[in-house]
Design an enzyme around this catalytic site. Structure first.
Site, PDB file in Angstrom:
ATOM      1  N   CYS A   1       0.830  -1.213   0.000  1.00 32.28           N
ATOM      2  CA  CYS A   1       0.000   0.000   0.000  1.00 32.28           C
ATOM      3  C   CYS A   1       0.863   1.261   0.000  1.00 32.28           C
ATOM      4  O   CYS A   1       0.517   2.274   0.617  1.00 32.28           O
ATOM      5  CB  CYS A   1      -0.960   0.014   1.189  1.00 32.28           C
ATOM      6  SG  CYS A   1      -2.285  -1.200   1.062  1.00 32.28           S
ATOM      7  N   ALA A   2       1.988   1.163  -0.691  1.00 29.23           N
ATOM      8  CA  ALA A   2       2.889   2.305  -0.867  1.00 29.23           C
ATOM      9  C   ALA A   2       3.501   2.165  -2.256  1.00 29.23           C
ATOM     10  O   ALA A   2       4.723   2.163  -2.421  1.00 29.23           O
ATOM     11  CB  ALA A   2       3.964   2.327   0.212  1.00 29.23           C
TER      12      ALA A   2
END
Length: 453
Positions: free
Chosen positions: A376-377
């Site tokens: 999630c980055a």
């Protein structure tokens, strides 16, 4: 009114007792092994202390702010005392508010909804999506990934000085990267923000479980974090900090609890007087169990002593990094370099391996749980990998040839509840997998790599 809490009986030279430490999982090679949970950056296991405190309170569960009965009054006291405990844990200033939310993501979306008109937001591409994406209704300035802490401060100062118009601004920055574990220069970034008339919110999701936090000392305007990363996985989060923007904004959710007075008008409409306290953004029946769990975790970490917890964790970090450095095929991902201070979060790739395949083998053959993917980055991981932003990075992608770039990465993360043996097993498993290869065949199933039957 109070509920008896569990005693903090652990010693700091050993891991804090957590749930699941004795869970056995099957291996595809036969037999069972105690599960090694090394994915704390996603969700840390609950502290036994937290579970015991919640269990002690459960028979006394009642409505919060909504009843005259004894259990309701006790639950209300517990809820508000938990707010005071969190404020103390964070070093809040006297006029700061502590708002309870569902998670870090929810907290930052709440703050995004409270931004004043024409506010500009400044955020590095290195942020987790929780702090990268909520600012959809603001003018967002995405800043390139810095390669040193000093460069981060310089980049922010230039961007803030050049903003046009020179109106309200908010800087959003992580305290510790969920990809590399590296600590960011929060205090220096806060000083730069304030020097240019901006405010700053700290995403402390990965920092709070590993290091003491002090809002006043760091001089940040807000802090956001999640309970489920702080050894209290019951669906609650925190946004703590300055009250003025929150007090001026429309309630994040409209409903009971957020309203002080509701009356009908002569024209048939409704007039509402909203609370100006934290309750303004806490509509609905609150998650008192989750809130109490966060407060219990805050107390447990404080009583254990962060100095000793940090010292022990840094020993585990060194053990992992030294072990990975002995494997030529492994490349550890980093923004700021090998000497940068960091928490127990380490991401890496292995030449010749699809990262999802490698993570699946660690689980199926060694009983070790890690994370693979982009965490999630996505912008940050793509920058670190030097890969095409359009690459899907899925488990089913072809395995990389030696020397090729991986499409995603592997992340190992740990903390106060991690036994030394789990870290040692992980390092040994990495070395064995790279040397001998997987013992089992793996296939893609619903986007995941699993042992082939």
């Amino acid at each position: 009114m109070s509920v008896s809490t569990a005693a903090a009986d652990q010693t700091v030279c050993t891991p804090l007792p957590v749930l699941g430490r004795d869970v056995l999982v099957p291996l595809v090679t036969g037999g069972e092994v105690a599960y090694a949970a090394l994915d704390y950056a996603a969700s840390a296991p609950a502290l036994q202390r937290v579970w015991d405190d919640v269990a002690a309170y459960a028979p006394y569960y009642g409505s919060v702010h909504r009843g005259a009965g004894y259990l309701s009054q006790l639950s209300t006291d517990l809820f508000e005392n938990s707010r005071a405990t969190v404020a103390e844990f964070l070093g809040c200033r006297d006029d700061d508010q502590v708002v309870f939310t569902r998670s870090t993501t929810d907290s930052l979306n709440l703050l995004a909804a409270a931004l004043p008109a024409d506010c500009q937001v400044f955020v590095f591409e290195t942020e987790h999506h929780a702090s990268l994406l909520p600012w959809r209704d603001a003018r967002v300035n995405f800043l390139n990934a810095p390669r040193t802490p000093a460069q981060a401060v310089e980049t922010l100062e230039r961007a803030l000085a050049a903003r046009d118009p020179y109106g309200p601004a908010l800087v959003c920055v992580t305290g510790a990267s969920n990809v590399t574990g590296e600590l960011w220069p929060v205090k220096e970034l806060a000083a730069a923000a304030h020097a240019h008339g901006a405010r700053i919110v700290l995403d402390a999701a990965q920092l709070a479980p590993h290091h003491p936090l002090d809002i006043a000392e760091l001089d940040v305007d807000w802090v956001a974090f999640s309970g489920h990363k702080l050894y209290a996985p019951f669906g609650s989060g925190v946004l703590a900090g300055r009250a003025d923007w929150l007090r001026s904004a429309e309630p994040y959710l409209a409903g009971g609890g957020a309203s002080r007075k509701v009356s009908r008008r002569g024209d048939g409409g409704v007039d509402v007087e909203w609370h100006t306290t934290a309750a303004r953004h806490e509509a609905g029946s609150p998650n008192v169990i989750g809130v109490y769990a966060i407060a219990s975790a805050c107390k447990a970490l404080t009583e254990a002593g962060f100095d000793s917890l940090v010292e022990r964790e840094q020993r585990l970090v060194a053990k992992v990094r030294e072990g990975l450095a002995e494997v030529d095929a492994v490349r550890v991902l980093s923004l700021f370099g090998d000497d940068a201070p960091r928490v127990g979060v380490i991401s890496f790739v292995v030449d010749g391996w699809n990262s999802s395949h490698f993570a699946a083998a660690l689980s199926a053959e060694y009983g070790i749980g890690v994370r693979d993917g982009l965490f999630c980055a996505h912008p940050l991981v793509r920058t670190l990998l030097g890969s095409d932003p359009q690459d899907p990075g899925e488990c089913g992608a072809p395995e990389a040839e030696p020397g090729e770039r991986s499409l995603n990465a592997i992340r190992v993360s740990f903390g106060a509840g991690t036994p030394d043996e789990h870290v040692e097993r992980f390092v040994g498993a990495v070395k064995e997998l790279v040397r001998d290869g997987a013992k089992w065949n793996y296939r893609t199933e619903e986007g995941r790599c699993v042992p082939a039957v």
